[in-house]
Motif scaffolding. Sequence first.
Motif, PDB file in Angstrom:
ATOM      1  N   UNK A  36     -47.937 -15.117  18.638  1.00  0.00           N
ATOM      2  CA  UNK A  36     -46.635 -14.679  19.148  1.00  0.00           C
ATOM      3  C   UNK A  36     -45.620 -14.584  18.004  1.00  0.00           C
ATOM      4  N   UNK A  37     -45.668 -15.536  17.079  1.00  0.00           N
ATOM      5  CA  UNK A  37     -44.760 -15.508  15.935  1.00  0.00           C
ATOM      6  C   UNK A  37     -45.014 -14.277  15.068  1.00  0.00           C
ATOM      7  N   UNK A  38     -46.286 -13.961  14.854  1.00  0.00           N
ATOM      8  CA  UNK A  38     -46.632 -12.778  14.058  1.00  0.00           C
ATOM      9  C   UNK A  38     -46.154 -11.504  14.742  1.00  0.00           C
ATOM     10  N   UNK A  39     -46.372 -11.408  16.034  1.00  0.00           N
ATOM     11  CA  UNK A  39     -45.919 -10.225  16.778  1.00  0.00           C
ATOM     12  C   UNK A  39     -44.402 -10.078  16.710  1.00  0.00           C
ATOM     13  N   UNK A  40     -43.684 -11.180  16.860  1.00  0.00           N
ATOM     14  CA  UNK A  40     -42.223 -11.140  16.785  1.00  0.00           C
ATOM     15  C   UNK A  40     -41.756 -10.722  15.392  1.00  0.00           C
ATOM     16  N   UNK A  41     -42.398 -11.247  14.355  1.00  0.00           N
ATOM     17  CA  UNK A  41     -42.020 -10.898  12.980  1.00  0.00           C
ATOM     18  C   UNK A  41     -42.258  -9.418  12.710  1.00  0.00           C
ATOM     19  N   UNK A  42     -43.394  -8.911  13.171  1.00  0.00           N
ATOM     20  CA  UNK A  42     -43.695  -7.490  12.971  1.00  0.00           C
ATOM     21  C   UNK A  42     -42.722  -6.624  13.750  1.00  0.00           C
ATOM     22  N   UNK A  43     -42.434  -6.990  14.994  1.00  0.00           N
ATOM     23  CA  UNK A  43     -41.490  -6.224  15.804  1.00  0.00           C
ATOM     24  C   UNK A  43     -40.110  -6.188  15.151  1.00  0.00           C
ATOM     25  N   UNK A  44     -39.653  -7.329  14.644  1.00  0.00           N
ATOM     26  CA  UNK A  44     -38.356  -7.379  13.966  1.00  0.00           C
ATOM     27  C   UNK A  44     -38.362  -6.537  12.688  1.00  0.00           C
ATOM     28  N   UNK A  45     -39.451  -6.604  11.930  1.00  0.00           N
ATOM     29  CA  UNK A  45     -39.541  -5.824  10.691  1.00  0.00           C
ATOM     30  C   UNK A  45     -39.518  -4.324  10.991  1.00  0.00           C
ATOM     31  N   UNK A  46     -40.248  -3.908  12.026  1.00  0.00           N
ATOM     32  CA  UNK A  46     -40.255  -2.487  12.392  1.00  0.00           C
ATOM     33  C   UNK A  46     -38.887  -2.035  12.890  1.00  0.00           C
ATOM     34  N   UNK A  47     -38.211  -2.877  13.657  1.00  0.00           N
ATOM     35  CA  UNK A  47     -36.868  -2.537  14.125  1.00  0.00           C
ATOM     36  C   UNK A  47     -35.916  -2.388  12.938  1.00  0.00           C
ATOM     37  N   UNK A  48     -35.999  -3.301  11.978  1.00  0.00           N
ATOM     38  CA  UNK A  48     -35.154  -3.210  10.782  1.00  0.00           C
ATOM     39  C   UNK A  48     -35.465  -1.958   9.973  1.00  0.00           C
ATOM     40  N   UNK A  49     -36.752  -1.620   9.869  1.00  0.00           N
ATOM     41  CA  UNK A  49     -37.149  -0.418   9.135  1.00  0.00           C
ATOM     42  C   UNK A  49     -36.606   0.838   9.812  1.00  0.00           C
ATOM     43  N   UNK A  50     -36.716   0.906  11.132  1.00  0.00           N
ATOM     44  CA  UNK A  50     -36.194   2.064  11.875  1.00  0.00           C
ATOM     45  C   UNK A  50     -34.685   2.189  11.692  1.00  0.00           C
ATOM     46  N   UNK A  51     -33.979   1.062  11.739  1.00  0.00           N
ATOM     47  CA  UNK A  51     -32.531   1.087  11.551  1.00  0.00           C
ATOM     48  C   UNK A  51     -32.172   1.537  10.130  1.00  0.00           C
ATOM     49  N   UNK A  52     -32.903   1.080   9.145  1.00  0.00           N
ATOM     50  CA  UNK A  52     -32.641   1.505   7.756  1.00  0.00           C
ATOM     51  C   UNK A  52     -32.893   2.997   7.597  1.00  0.00           C
ATOM     52  N   UNK A  53     -33.961   3.506   8.212  1.00  0.00           N
ATOM     53  CA  UNK A  53     -34.246   4.940   8.129  1.00  0.00           C
ATOM     54  C   UNK A  53     -33.164   5.748   8.832  1.00  0.00           C
ATOM     55  N   UNK A  54     -32.682   5.251   9.992  1.00  0.00           N
ATOM     56  CA  UNK A  54     -31.616   5.946  10.712  1.00  0.00           C
ATOM     57  C   UNK A  54     -30.352   6.023   9.854  1.00  0.00           C
ATOM     58  N   UNK A  55     -30.018   4.915   9.202  1.00  0.00           N
ATOM     59  CA  UNK A  55     -28.825   4.895   8.347  1.00  0.00           C
ATOM     60  C   UNK A  55     -28.990   5.823   7.148  1.00  0.00           C
ATOM     61  N   UNK A  56     -30.177   5.873   6.585  1.00  0.00           N
ATOM     62  CA  UNK A  56     -30.429   6.754   5.441  1.00  0.00           C
ATOM     63  C   UNK A  56     -30.277   8.215   5.847  1.00  0.00           C
ATOM     64  N   UNK A  57     -30.842   8.573   7.008  1.00  0.00           N
ATOM     65  CA  UNK A  57     -30.701   9.969   7.480  1.00  0.00           C
ATOM     66  C   UNK A  57     -29.244  10.318   7.725  1.00  0.00           C
TER      67      UNK A  57
END
Length: 77
Positions: A36-57
């Motif tokens: 569960x901890x691994x899934x949460x960490x991956x989900x948070x990392x992907x959310x942060x990556x999507x937000x960074x890409x949105x800001x870059x665009x």
Amino acid sequence: MRPDAVPNAPLPAPRSGPVEDIARAYLVTADGDAEAALHAAIADALADLCEAERRTRRQDRLISRGYVRAALHAPVR
């Protein structure tokens, strides 16, 4: 015991640093459930990556509009 181990040698110190602190925090939040901890960490990392890409665009669009606006107001030579 490993054949090459020195008897009565001290154990290596536990790792400490930002990665370990973050991993420990996720494990505590997941009540010790590593999966569960691994899934949460991956989900948070992907959310942060999507937000960074949105800001870059968005930033790229603003920069492009700035160049177009500057070109419209530039004197013709």
